[in-house]
Design an enzyme around this catalytic site. Structure first.
Site, mmCIF file in Angstrom:
data_model
loop_
_atom_site.group_PDB
_atom_site.id
_atom_site.type_symbol
_atom_site.label_atom_id
_atom_site.label_comp_id
_atom_site.label_asym_id
_atom_site.label_seq_id
_atom_site.Cartn_x
_atom_site.Cartn_y
_atom_site.Cartn_z
ATOM 1 N N HIS A 275 0.866 -1.201 0.000
ATOM 2 C CA HIS A 275 0.000 0.000 0.000
ATOM 3 C C HIS A 275 0.893 1.239 0.000
ATOM 4 O O HIS A 275 1.592 1.477 -0.978
ATOM 5 C CB HIS A 275 -0.940 -0.093 1.218
ATOM 6 C CG HIS A 275 -2.018 0.937 1.294
ATOM 7 N ND1 HIS A 275 -2.399 1.739 0.258
ATOM 8 C CD2 HIS A 275 -2.833 1.272 2.330
ATOM 9 C CE1 HIS A 275 -3.381 2.531 0.652
ATOM 10 N NE2 HIS A 275 -3.671 2.263 1.908
ATOM 11 N N HIS A 315 -2.778 -2.314 -9.696
ATOM 12 C CA HIS A 315 -3.705 -1.638 -8.778
ATOM 13 C C HIS A 315 -4.992 -2.446 -8.717
ATOM 14 O O HIS A 315 -5.427 -3.009 -9.719
ATOM 15 C CB HIS A 315 -4.020 -0.220 -9.271
ATOM 16 C CG HIS A 315 -4.589 0.650 -8.194
ATOM 17 N ND1 HIS A 315 -5.915 0.639 -7.866
ATOM 18 C CD2 HIS A 315 -3.991 1.529 -7.372
ATOM 19 C CE1 HIS A 315 -6.114 1.499 -6.866
ATOM 20 N NE2 HIS A 315 -4.973 2.040 -6.543
ATOM 21 N N ASP A 371 2.553 5.347 -7.088
ATOM 22 C CA ASP A 371 3.818 5.206 -6.352
ATOM 23 C C ASP A 371 5.026 5.038 -7.252
ATOM 24 O O ASP A 371 6.157 5.083 -6.789
ATOM 25 C CB ASP A 371 3.711 3.994 -5.411
ATOM 26 C CG ASP A 371 2.732 4.272 -4.287
ATOM 27 O OD1 ASP A 371 1.746 3.541 -4.166
ATOM 28 O OD2 ASP A 371 2.943 5.276 -3.580
HETATM 29 C C1 SDX Z 1 -1.539 2.132 -3.444
HETATM 30 O O1 SDX Z 1 -6.239 0.788 -3.095
HETATM 31 C C2 SDX Z 1 -5.767 1.957 -3.355
HETATM 32 O O2 SDX Z 1 -6.445 2.847 -3.799
HETATM 33 C C3 SDX Z 1 -4.304 2.118 -3.030
HETATM 34 C C4 SDX Z 1 -3.674 3.427 -3.445
HETATM 35 C C5 SDX Z 1 -4.255 4.598 -2.702
HETATM 36 O O3 SDX Z 1 -4.188 5.712 -3.220
HETATM 37 O O4 SDX Z 1 -4.707 4.381 -1.546
HETATM 38 O O5 SDX Z 1 -3.834 3.646 -4.847
HETATM 39 C C6 SDX Z 1 -2.178 3.432 -3.150
HETATM 40 O O6 SDX Z 1 -1.474 1.317 -2.564
HETATM 41 C C7 SDX Z 1 -1.076 1.852 -4.843
HETATM 42 C C8 SDX Z 1 -0.539 0.397 -5.003
HETATM 43 C C9 SDX Z 1 0.897 0.387 -4.492
HETATM 44 N N1 SDX Z 1 1.410 -1.003 -4.421
HETATM 45 C C10 SDX Z 1 2.332 -1.444 -5.291
HETATM 46 O O7 SDX Z 1 2.749 -0.801 -6.261
HETATM 47 C C11 SDX Z 1 2.847 -2.840 -4.963
HETATM 48 C C12 SDX Z 1 2.899 -3.670 -6.256
HETATM 49 N N2 SDX Z 1 1.493 -3.902 -6.676
HETATM 50 C C13 SDX Z 1 0.910 -5.194 -6.315
HETATM 51 O O8 SDX Z 1 1.296 -5.709 -5.074
HETATM 52 C C14 SDX Z 1 -0.577 -5.258 -6.645
HETATM 53 O O9 SDX Z 1 -0.719 -4.782 -7.913
HETATM 54 C C15 SDX Z 1 -1.595 -4.586 -5.739
HETATM 55 C C16 SDX Z 1 -1.448 -4.991 -4.320
HETATM 56 C C17 SDX Z 1 -1.475 -3.110 -5.856
HETATM 57 C C18 SDX Z 1 -2.983 -5.001 -6.255
HETATM 58 O O10 SDX Z 1 -3.054 -6.360 -6.084
HETATM 59 P P1 SDX Z 1 -4.383 -7.170 -6.472
HETATM 60 O O11 SDX Z 1 -5.397 -6.299 -7.123
HETATM 61 O O12 SDX Z 1 -4.808 -7.944 -5.251
HETATM 62 O O13 SDX Z 1 -3.890 -8.110 -7.619
HETATM 63 P P2 SDX Z 1 -3.322 -9.550 -7.383
HETATM 64 O O14 SDX Z 1 -2.331 -9.505 -6.273
HETATM 65 O O15 SDX Z 1 -4.470 -10.482 -7.260
HETATM 66 O O16 SDX Z 1 -2.523 -9.823 -8.771
HETATM 67 C C19 SDX Z 1 -3.228 -10.183 -9.930
HETATM 68 C C20 SDX Z 1 -2.161 -10.764 -10.855
HETATM 69 C C21 SDX Z 1 -1.273 -11.828 -10.170
HETATM 70 O O17 SDX Z 1 -0.758 -12.631 -11.205
HETATM 71 P P3 SDX Z 1 -1.324 -14.167 -11.325
HETATM 72 O O18 SDX Z 1 -1.223 -14.784 -9.930
HETATM 73 O O19 SDX Z 1 -2.752 -14.005 -11.780
HETATM 74 O O20 SDX Z 1 -0.412 -14.843 -12.331
HETATM 75 O O21 SDX Z 1 -1.261 -9.721 -11.250
HETATM 76 C C22 SDX Z 1 0.041 -10.029 -10.748
HETATM 77 C C23 SDX Z 1 -0.126 -11.048 -9.628
HETATM 78 O O22 SDX Z 1 1.048 -11.823 -9.487
HETATM 79 N N3 SDX Z 1 0.557 -8.768 -10.239
HETATM 80 C C24 SDX Z 1 1.802 -8.353 -10.463
HETATM 81 C C25 SDX Z 1 1.863 -7.084 -9.845
HETATM 82 N N4 SDX Z 1 0.672 -6.780 -9.292
HETATM 83 C C26 SDX Z 1 -0.134 -7.838 -9.531
HETATM 84 N N5 SDX Z 1 2.846 -8.933 -11.088
HETATM 85 C C27 SDX Z 1 3.993 -8.199 -11.124
HETATM 86 N N6 SDX Z 1 4.118 -6.961 -10.576
HETATM 87 C C28 SDX Z 1 3.091 -6.386 -9.930
HETATM 88 N N7 SDX Z 1 3.238 -5.169 -9.393
#
Ligand code: SDX
Length: 437
Positions: A275, A315, A371
């Site tokens: 997050h 996201h 981010d």
């Molecule tokens: C913020 O919610 C908000 O509004 C948050 C925010 C705010 O203003 O409050 O916008 C701020 O928190 C932005 C997000 C910052 N976090 C990151 O950048 C960390 C990296 N991102 C991931 O951890 C992820 O994208 C999340 C946590 C942001 C979202 O995760 P989800 O929606 O639960 O998606 P998921 O984990 O179920 O992933 C879906 C697929 C998976 O692949 P498969 O298992 O289907 O093969 O996408 C892949 C994941 O492995 N995936 C990624 C990835 N994010 C998801 N693969 C590589 N890199 C990534 N960053």
């Protein structure tokens, strides 16, 4: 027959049920059913009835809200109906905080009063300053913020009087007024520097910069380009509907805890690398990549799962480019013109270029989020990475307090108490110690 309904047939019994559909502002974005309406779907009278199973609440609306609208497919973000692009260009953080809280842009008098009320609360109690003094020199500033905001609830016991409008407003002004001071004091403590007290002659952002960076000069003069850039970054981070930290705040607020304790819980949630801790993780990732030449191999290792996630990408809501990331990308250029370019920007741009063409990311709808670039800007300004989520917390305080008040005034508000799907043992009898294997 109510056409705005579902007819569900339970194939276990052949019985059908009509479940009504309700809407928010947009018929095609937020149509929902009341989950409790599913409980009538049973196989026998003793049956508990149907629940929905939704880890991480990927498809569950926890509340109705008028504050922020996101359209993840179209990459839309609006605060009280105003597009983030217009607010970033024309508003200020303090004005945006007023908008989030009150629902309308302030007139001249309202803005002057609002600014005055916030200014009255920028000092922190000297005993909270002593609390900050007693953290280890290398304590993470987010840990200091969680602790000091939570401690504030003991200094202002009247904050528990959450049904009183005037008292709520006072806590809201305290939180928005004191967050920058707590953050700046945590920063100065980590650098072994004496605290620079608030200077109400400066703007909200200028005062924050003064408390961070004032040296021996009698009066700190904020660089206008950096002052504007921080103001825009705070606008971009001010609210984001039901993200993890806001939902955590609502969860704690639902037990009618005081707002200071609820915001402390929100800060704790924001601390996590999935997050608010993501921009810190982005910088660590870019440093590990080391050079533009290493980007293709790094992308390969992300896709193979070896390198973990591409931080700053993806996201839960945005399945297209995060509109805030677009603004950050432009802002970076303006800041670098003053601070000098952050050498890691070239690696970030190459990462984005390759990822946006790669089917692994495209098929998973992974685009840069807010981010991805914000950390590069903060680092170029001289912030240590540990301060990045702290800056996020200052900005998000406006959204947290706006949604805290909205929750309290919501006639549907209930204490949050989700159910579970029990998958454990059936009843079994206690086994005396000498009888166990
Ligand atoms: C913020 O919610 C908000 O509004 C948050 C925010 C705010 O203003 O409050 O916008 C701020 O928190 C932005 C997000 C910052 N976090 C990151 O950048 C960390 C990296 N991102 C991931 O951890 C992820 O994208 C999340 C946590 C942001 C979202 O995760 P989800 O929606 O639960 O998606 P998921 O984990 O179920 O992933 C879906 C697929 C998976 O692949 P498969 O298992 O289907 O093969 O996408 C892949 C994941 O492995 N995936 C990624 C990835 N994010 C998801 N693969 C590589 N890199 C990534 N960053």
């Amino acid at each position: 027959m109510n056409t705005h309904s579902l007819t569900i047939t339970d194939n276990r019994t052949g019985k059908s049920y009509d479940i009504s559909i309700q809407y928010g502002t947009y018929p095609n974005y937020g149509a929902s059913i009341n989950a409790i309406d599913l409980r009538q779907i049973k196989t026998t009278k003793e049956d508990f009835g149907l629940l929905t199973y939704d880890p991480g609440y990927t498809n569950t609306a926890s509340c109705k809200s008028d504050v922020t609208f996101l359209d993840g497919e179209e990459g839309i973000l609006r605060y009280r109906g105003y597009p983030i692009e217009q607010l970033a260009e024309k508003s200020t953080y303090l004005e945006t905080a007023y908008l989030l809280l009150h629902g309308e842009l302030p007139n001249v008098e309202q803005l002057q009063n609002w600014r005055q009320h916030i200014c009255e609360h920028t000092f922190i109690h000297e005993n909270i300053k002593k609390l900050i003094d007693n953290f280890q020199y290398d304590a993470h500033p987010m840990g200091i913020l969680v602790g000091s905001v939570g401690a504030m609830s003991t200094f202002y016991p009247e904050a528990k009087n959450i049904q009183d409008h005037a008292c709520r407003y006072q806590q809201i002004c305290r939180l928005i007024g004191k967050m920058p001071t707590l953050a700046a004091f945590a920063y100065r403590h980590s650098r072994g520097l004496p605290y620079a007290y608030p200077d109400e002659k400066l703007s909200y952002i200028g005062n924050f910069m003064s408390m961070l960076w004032k040296g021996s000069e009698s009066k700190y003069q904020p660089d206008p380009v950096l002052e504007k850039a921080i103001d825009v970054l705070f606008i971009l981070h001010a609210d984001h509907e039901q993200n993890c930290s806001t939902s955590s705040m609502r969860m704690v607020a639902s037990s009618y805890s005081d707002p200071l304790s609820a915001i402390s819980a929100a800060i704790a949630a924001l601390y996590g690398p999935r997050h608010g801790g993501a921009n810190e993780a982005v910088l660590q990732m870019l440093k590990e990549i080391g050079s533009v030449d290493n980007v293709p191999n790094f992308i390969k290792s992300v896709k193979s799962g070896e390198a973990g996630r591409l931080m700053g990408f993806g996201h839960r809501v945005y399945k297209s480019y995060d509109p805030r990331a677009k603004i950050c990308k432009q802002l970076a250029r303006e800041v670098f013109a003053v601070t000098g370019a952050n050498p890691l920007i070239d690696i970030a741009l190459e990462l984005e270029r390759i990822a946006l063409q790669d089917d692994y990311f495209i098929s998973r709808q992974l685009y840069p989020n807010v981010d991805f670039y914000s950390g590069l800007i903060y680092q170029a300004m001289g912030f240590p990475v540990g301060m990045f989520p702290v800056l996020f917390a200052i900005a998000r305080t406006a959204g947290w307090v706006a949604q805290w008040q909205e929750f309290l005034l919501d006639p549907d508000n209930k204490i949050a108490r989700p159910r579970q799907i029990y998958c454990g043992h059936e009843q079994r009898d206690y086994v005396p110690l000498d009888k166990r294997e």
